[in-house]
Scaffold this motif. Structure first.
Motif, PDB file in Angstrom:
ATOM      1  N   PRO A   1     -38.116  -5.604 -20.864  1.00  0.00           N
ATOM      2  CA  PRO A   1     -39.088  -4.324 -21.058  1.00  0.00           C
ATOM      3  C   PRO A   1     -38.505  -3.966 -22.825  1.00  0.00           C
ATOM      4  CG  PRO A   1     -38.229  -4.483 -19.215  1.00  0.00           C
ATOM      5  CD  PRO A   1     -38.107  -5.994 -19.676  1.00  0.00           C
ATOM      6  N   GLU A   2     -39.054  -3.601 -23.550  1.00  0.00           N
ATOM      7  CA  GLU A   2     -38.550  -2.904 -24.627  1.00  0.00           C
ATOM      8  C   GLU A   2     -37.771  -1.986 -24.163  1.00  0.00           C
ATOM      9  OE1 GLU A   2     -37.218  -2.189 -27.260  1.00  0.00           O
ATOM     10  OE2 GLU A   2     -38.823  -4.175 -28.428  1.00  0.00           O
ATOM     11  N   SER A   3     -37.124  -1.197 -25.015  1.00  0.00           N
ATOM     12  CA  SER A   3     -36.334  -0.072 -24.814  1.00  0.00           C
ATOM     13  C   SER A   3     -36.793   1.369 -24.523  1.00  0.00           C
ATOM     14  CB  SER A   3     -34.825   0.433 -25.622  1.00  0.00           C
ATOM     15  OG  SER A   3     -34.590   1.393 -25.936  1.00  0.00           O
ATOM     16  N   PRO A   4     -36.714   2.014 -23.413  1.00  0.00           N
ATOM     17  CA  PRO A   4     -37.589   3.385 -23.684  1.00  0.00           C
ATOM     18  C   PRO A   4     -37.409   4.038 -24.532  1.00  0.00           C
ATOM     19  CG  PRO A   4     -36.384   2.910 -22.251  1.00  0.00           C
ATOM     20  CD  PRO A   4     -36.311   1.582 -21.960  1.00  0.00           C
ATOM     21  N   ARG A   5     -35.957   4.280 -24.884  1.00  0.00           N
ATOM     22  CA  ARG A   5     -35.511   5.238 -25.532  1.00  0.00           C
ATOM     23  C   ARG A   5     -36.150   4.787 -27.151  1.00  0.00           C
ATOM     24  NH1 ARG A   5     -31.743   5.217 -21.505  1.00  0.00           N
ATOM     25  NH2 ARG A   5     -31.473   7.633 -21.438  1.00  0.00           N
ATOM     26  N   PHE A   6     -36.425   4.034 -27.636  1.00  0.00           N
ATOM     27  CA  PHE A   6     -37.068   2.883 -28.523  1.00  0.00           C
ATOM     28  C   PHE A   6     -38.616   3.777 -29.091  1.00  0.00           C
ATOM     29  CE2 PHE A   6     -39.859  -0.173 -30.831  1.00  0.00           C
ATOM     30  CZ  PHE A   6     -39.054   0.151 -31.977  1.00  0.00           C
ATOM     31  N   LEU A   7     -39.051   3.341 -27.852  1.00  0.00           N
ATOM     32  CA  LEU A   7     -40.285   3.792 -27.812  1.00  0.00           C
ATOM     33  C   LEU A   7     -40.786   5.526 -27.045  1.00  0.00           C
ATOM     34  CD1 LEU A   7     -41.141   1.097 -24.933  1.00  0.00           C
ATOM     35  CD2 LEU A   7     -41.859   0.911 -27.081  1.00  0.00           C
ATOM     36  N   VAL A   8     -40.191   6.491 -26.897  1.00  0.00           N
ATOM     37  CA  VAL A   8     -39.874   7.735 -27.008  1.00  0.00           C
ATOM     38  C   VAL A   8     -39.633   7.398 -28.227  1.00  0.00           C
ATOM     39  CG1 VAL A   8     -38.777   9.603 -26.447  1.00  0.00           C
ATOM     40  CG2 VAL A   8     -39.432   7.929 -24.860  1.00  0.00           C
TER      41      VAL A   8
ATOM     42  N   SER B   1     -42.521   5.404 -20.565  1.00  0.00           N
ATOM     43  CA  SER B   1     -42.920   5.596 -18.971  1.00  0.00           C
ATOM     44  C   SER B   1     -42.982   4.956 -18.547  1.00  0.00           C
ATOM     45  CB  SER B   1     -44.003   6.698 -18.916  1.00  0.00           C
ATOM     46  OG  SER B   1     -43.770   8.202 -19.855  1.00  0.00           O
ATOM     47  N   ARG B   2     -43.913   3.998 -18.637  1.00  0.00           N
ATOM     48  CA  ARG B   2     -44.111   2.172 -17.936  1.00  0.00           C
ATOM     49  C   ARG B   2     -43.037   1.616 -17.796  1.00  0.00           C
ATOM     50  NH1 ARG B   2     -45.345  -2.718 -20.170  1.00  0.00           N
ATOM     51  NH2 ARG B   2     -46.712  -4.608 -17.411  1.00  0.00           N
ATOM     52  N   SER B   3     -42.389   1.207 -18.898  1.00  0.00           N
ATOM     53  CA  SER B   3     -41.104   0.377 -19.444  1.00  0.00           C
ATOM     54  C   SER B   3     -39.721   0.937 -17.686  1.00  0.00           C
ATOM     55  CB  SER B   3     -40.180   0.667 -20.596  1.00  0.00           C
ATOM     56  OG  SER B   3     -39.417  -0.491 -20.660  1.00  0.00           O
ATOM     57  N   LEU B   4     -39.777   2.692 -18.506  1.00  0.00           N
ATOM     58  CA  LEU B   4     -38.472   3.367 -17.836  1.00  0.00           C
ATOM     59  C   LEU B   4     -39.322   2.979 -16.447  1.00  0.00           C
ATOM     60  CD1 LEU B   4     -35.852   4.537 -18.189  1.00  0.00           C
ATOM     61  CD2 LEU B   4     -36.704   7.231 -18.355  1.00  0.00           C
ATOM     62  N   ALA B   5     -40.068   3.180 -15.823  1.00  0.00           N
ATOM     63  CA  ALA B   5     -40.724   3.208 -14.449  1.00  0.00           C
ATOM     64  C   ALA B   5     -40.178   1.810 -14.156  1.00  0.00           C
ATOM     65  CB  ALA B   5     -41.815   3.528 -14.015  1.00  0.00           C
ATOM     66  N   ALA B   6     -40.433   0.730 -14.842  1.00  0.00           N
ATOM     67  CA  ALA B   6     -40.046  -0.308 -14.091  1.00  0.00           C
ATOM     68  C   ALA B   6     -38.766  -1.241 -13.713  1.00  0.00           C
ATOM     69  CB  ALA B   6     -40.664  -1.716 -15.182  1.00  0.00           C
ATOM     70  N   LEU B   7     -38.199  -0.100 -14.870  1.00  0.00           N
ATOM     71  CA  LEU B   7     -36.336  -0.141 -15.138  1.00  0.00           C
ATOM     72  C   LEU B   7     -35.909   0.478 -13.857  1.00  0.00           C
ATOM     73  CD1 LEU B   7     -35.839  -0.360 -19.151  1.00  0.00           C
ATOM     74  CD2 LEU B   7     -35.386  -2.480 -17.524  1.00  0.00           C
ATOM     75  N   ARG B   8     -36.477   1.711 -13.517  1.00  0.00           N
ATOM     76  CA  ARG B   8     -35.870   2.408 -12.407  1.00  0.00           C
ATOM     77  C   ARG B   8     -36.266   2.000 -11.266  1.00  0.00           C
ATOM     78  NH1 ARG B   8     -32.630   2.977 -16.133  1.00  0.00           N
ATOM     79  NH2 ARG B   8     -32.017   4.116 -17.814  1.00  0.00           N
ATOM     80  N   GLY B   9     -37.293   1.444 -11.057  1.00  0.00           N
ATOM     81  CA  GLY B   9     -38.440   1.068  -9.716  1.00  0.00           C
ATOM     82  C   GLY B   9     -38.458   2.196  -9.008  1.00  0.00           C
TER      83      GLY B   9
ATOM     84  N   TRP C   1     -29.832  -2.504 -26.688  1.00  0.00           N
ATOM     85  CA  TRP C   1     -30.642  -2.303 -25.904  1.00  0.00           C
ATOM     86  C   TRP C   1     -30.145  -2.451 -24.370  1.00  0.00           C
ATOM     87  CZ3 TRP C   1     -33.084  -8.561 -24.452  1.00  0.00           C
ATOM     88  CH2 TRP C   1     -33.718  -8.385 -24.030  1.00  0.00           C
ATOM     89  N   LEU C   2     -28.972  -3.278 -24.456  1.00  0.00           N
ATOM     90  CA  LEU C   2     -28.875  -3.156 -22.657  1.00  0.00           C
ATOM     91  C   LEU C   2     -28.252  -1.272 -22.387  1.00  0.00           C
ATOM     92  CD1 LEU C   2     -28.042  -4.248 -20.534  1.00  0.00           C
ATOM     93  CD2 LEU C   2     -25.725  -4.769 -21.037  1.00  0.00           C
TER      94      LEU C   2
ATOM     95  N   LYS D   1     -35.933  -6.190 -28.852  1.00  0.00           N
ATOM     96  CA  LYS D   1     -36.249  -7.348 -28.831  1.00  0.00           C
ATOM     97  C   LYS D   1     -36.897  -7.875 -29.636  1.00  0.00           C
ATOM     98  CE  LYS D   1     -38.969  -7.546 -26.043  1.00  0.00           C
ATOM     99  NZ  LYS D   1     -40.833  -7.065 -24.558  1.00  0.00           N
ATOM    100  N   PRO D   2     -37.712  -7.997 -30.695  1.00  0.00           N
ATOM    101  CA  PRO D   2     -38.200  -8.462 -32.143  1.00  0.00           C
ATOM    102  C   PRO D   2     -36.598  -8.818 -32.800  1.00  0.00           C
ATOM    103  CG  PRO D   2     -39.639  -6.695 -32.238  1.00  0.00           C
ATOM    104  CD  PRO D   2     -38.447  -6.177 -30.864  1.00  0.00           C
TER     105      PRO D   2
END
Length: 512
Positions: free
Chosen positions: A198-205, A214-222, A132-133, A85-86
């Motif tokens: 949300p930021e990329s969960p893979r970048f965050l891991v 986990s928060r980003s991925l949980a939101a993206l997967r619902g 990112w996408l 994102k930045p």
């Protein structure tokens, strides 16, 4: 307890929101590619800069691609130090600065500086947005999200062409200054929108920020429980860590880094060698100087071509995840080769009716391009590259994208001036040559988890032969075996983490 949300959204609606933001970035991309096409036939613009010849006019347009290439190199060097994102936000801000310089230009040098600065920002954005996408989308719909994103690129071309057409009726420098300034609006929208996604969960891991991931991925997967997918990402990071570091971009190790970066390089280059940007960036010039239309009719036909292009891109929404990357690449190349060959014949004969035939064939060209290459190409490098090389390898690919865009846009006015209809033969041959290259050297990645693609290249830690990887990537049994291996590896990783946690607790108890 429900899964987290961003801007009140979760699951696929949130993925659509990320796709919309990425699409706005590519809408800006399309607009910036397209608006200069109308200016190349504007007397107000040409007079302001001393009526440049074909070579200088080509450079005024293609200098943007030089800036974009430098922007992609910047991401190669520094992009992994920041989030996805930045980098996108920074790119949008730099494009705005460049747009201001272009809008206020009174000399060729000032305008060139503005073009290069804006190009730098766009090079940053076009490198990071596909990554990112791809890292946010679900594997089953990843291609469709990219296709939606790329339809926005065409929407940007449409806006640029019709804005140029509308502004042609105005006298004075507003005729070209307003289109230059208009791009700032898109940058403002992106800057206001992106912080809430949300930021990329893979970048965050990869950065060790597991709670945020986990928060980003949980939101993206619902869903609340994303432990399995987080485990897959951790497993891929562990494989990457075992086989060197980012310098694997220059060598082949257990993850076949160099081979995968070369594929990313050439898929970007080959898209530009289709000749698609000849019409995107220089449509009015081509229709006026090659086919013989008046300026007004050239602008009108170019604007209509972009609308047709957009409608054709909707087919890709349906096709891209159904037929796979390889089949669509080859289908598109075969169709584009035929269209360019027919254009050469029609323009070469040179009658008025066949001139209109050439226009019709160039319209159809875009159906083959958007279904075969457009969305496929922009998602493919992010799928083919491993996590540790995804940004840097993607940057190498985007450098080739902009280098070859610069080449094509720079030489097209000269080609049309000097060899006329034979220009189309060049692109017909290049498109035909792409078919065997894809068949032998481009693995299939459609609907595979990003981490499963890693295992295609690095099964049992051994560097794989590319031809073998390509064959196996199209074998359903091998695809299933690779995904089973991924799940098995995750289970082993979880077991090891659990055992380490138990040992750690026992050590604490013993110490007490």
């Amino acid at each position: 307890m429900s899964s987290p949300t961003f801007i009140g959204l979760k699951g696929q609606p949130l993925v659509y929101a990320v796709t919309l933001c990425c699409g706005l970035g590519f809408l800006l991309f399309g607009y910036d590619l397209g608006f200069m096409g109308g200016l190349t036939t504007s007397s107000e613009f040409l007079n302001q800069f001393g009526n440049p010849g074909a070579s200088l006019l080509g450079f005024l347009i293609s200098s943007y691609e030089l800036g974009a290439m430098i922007g992609a190199l910047h991401i190669f060097l520094f992009g992994d130090k920041f989030g996805r994102k930045p980098n996108v936000m920074s790119g949008a801000g730099i494009i705005s600065i460049g747009a201001i310089i272009q809008t206020t230009s009174f000399s060729v040098v000032q305008f060139l500086i503005g073009r290069v600065v804006s190009g730098f920002g766009l090079g940053m954005m076009t490198t990071v947005i596909p990554v990112w996408l791809a890292e946010c989308a679900n594997p089953k719909s990843r291609g469709r999200m990219a296709a939606m994103q790329l339809s926005n690129l065409i929407l940007g071309l449409i806006i640029a062409n019709w804005l140029d057409y509308g502004m042609a009726s105005y006298s004075g420098s507003v005729q070209w200054r307003f289109p230059c300034a208009f791009q700032i609006g898109f940058c403002v929208i992106i800057g206001c929108y992106i912080p809430f996604l949300p930021e990329s969960p893979r970048f965050l891991v990869r950065e060790g920020r597991f709670h945020d991931a986990s928060r980003s991925l949980a939101a993206l997967r619902g869903v609340e429980d994303v432990a399995e997918e987080i485990g897959q990402i951790k497993y891929a990071v562990e494989i990457d860590a075992k086989h060197g570091n980012w310098s694997d971009i220059f060598k082949n190790s257990g993850v076949s880094g160099r081979t995968r970066v070369i594929i990313a390089f050439w898929v970007n280059a080959m898209q530009q060698l289709t000749g698609s940007n000849v019409i995107s960036s220089l449509g009015p010039y081509v229709f006026q100087h090659s086919i013989g239309l008046s300026r007004q009719n050239a602008l009108l036909v170019s604007g209509g071509n972009q609308i047709y292009f957009f409608l054709s891109s909707l087919i890709a929404w349906w096709a891209v995840d159904r037929f796979g990357r390889r089949q669509l690449f080859m289908f598109g190349s075969a169709g584009m080769s035929l269209c360019m060959a027919l254009s050469a014949v029609f323009v070469g004969i040179g009658t008025k009716s066949l001139g209109y035939g050439a226009v019709a064939v160039l319209y159809v060209f875009y159906t083959f391009f958007t279904v075969g290459w457009q969305a496929n190409m922009w998602i493919y490098p992010s799928e083919i590259l491993p996590l540790k090389l995804r940004v840097r390898g993607g940057a190498v690919g985007v450098v080739s994208q902009w280098a070859f865009t610069f080449l094509v846009v720079e030489i097209t006015p000269v080609l049309i001036t000097n060899i006329g209809y034979k220009s189309y033969i060049v692109f017909a041959v290049l498109n035909f040559a792409a078919i065997p290259i894809v068949y032998f050297f481009f693995p299939e990645t459609n609907q595979l988890p990003l981490e499963a693609v890693d295992l295609l290249f690095s099964r049992e830690g051994q560097t794989s032969n590319l031809l073998k990887v390509v064959r196996e990537s199209t074998d359903k049994n091998v695809q299933e075996a690779v995904q089973a291996s991924l799940y098995s590896g995750v289970e082993e990783l979880v077991a090891m983490e659990t055992k380490a946690s138990v040992v750690h607790r026992e050590d604490i108890v013993d110490a007490a």
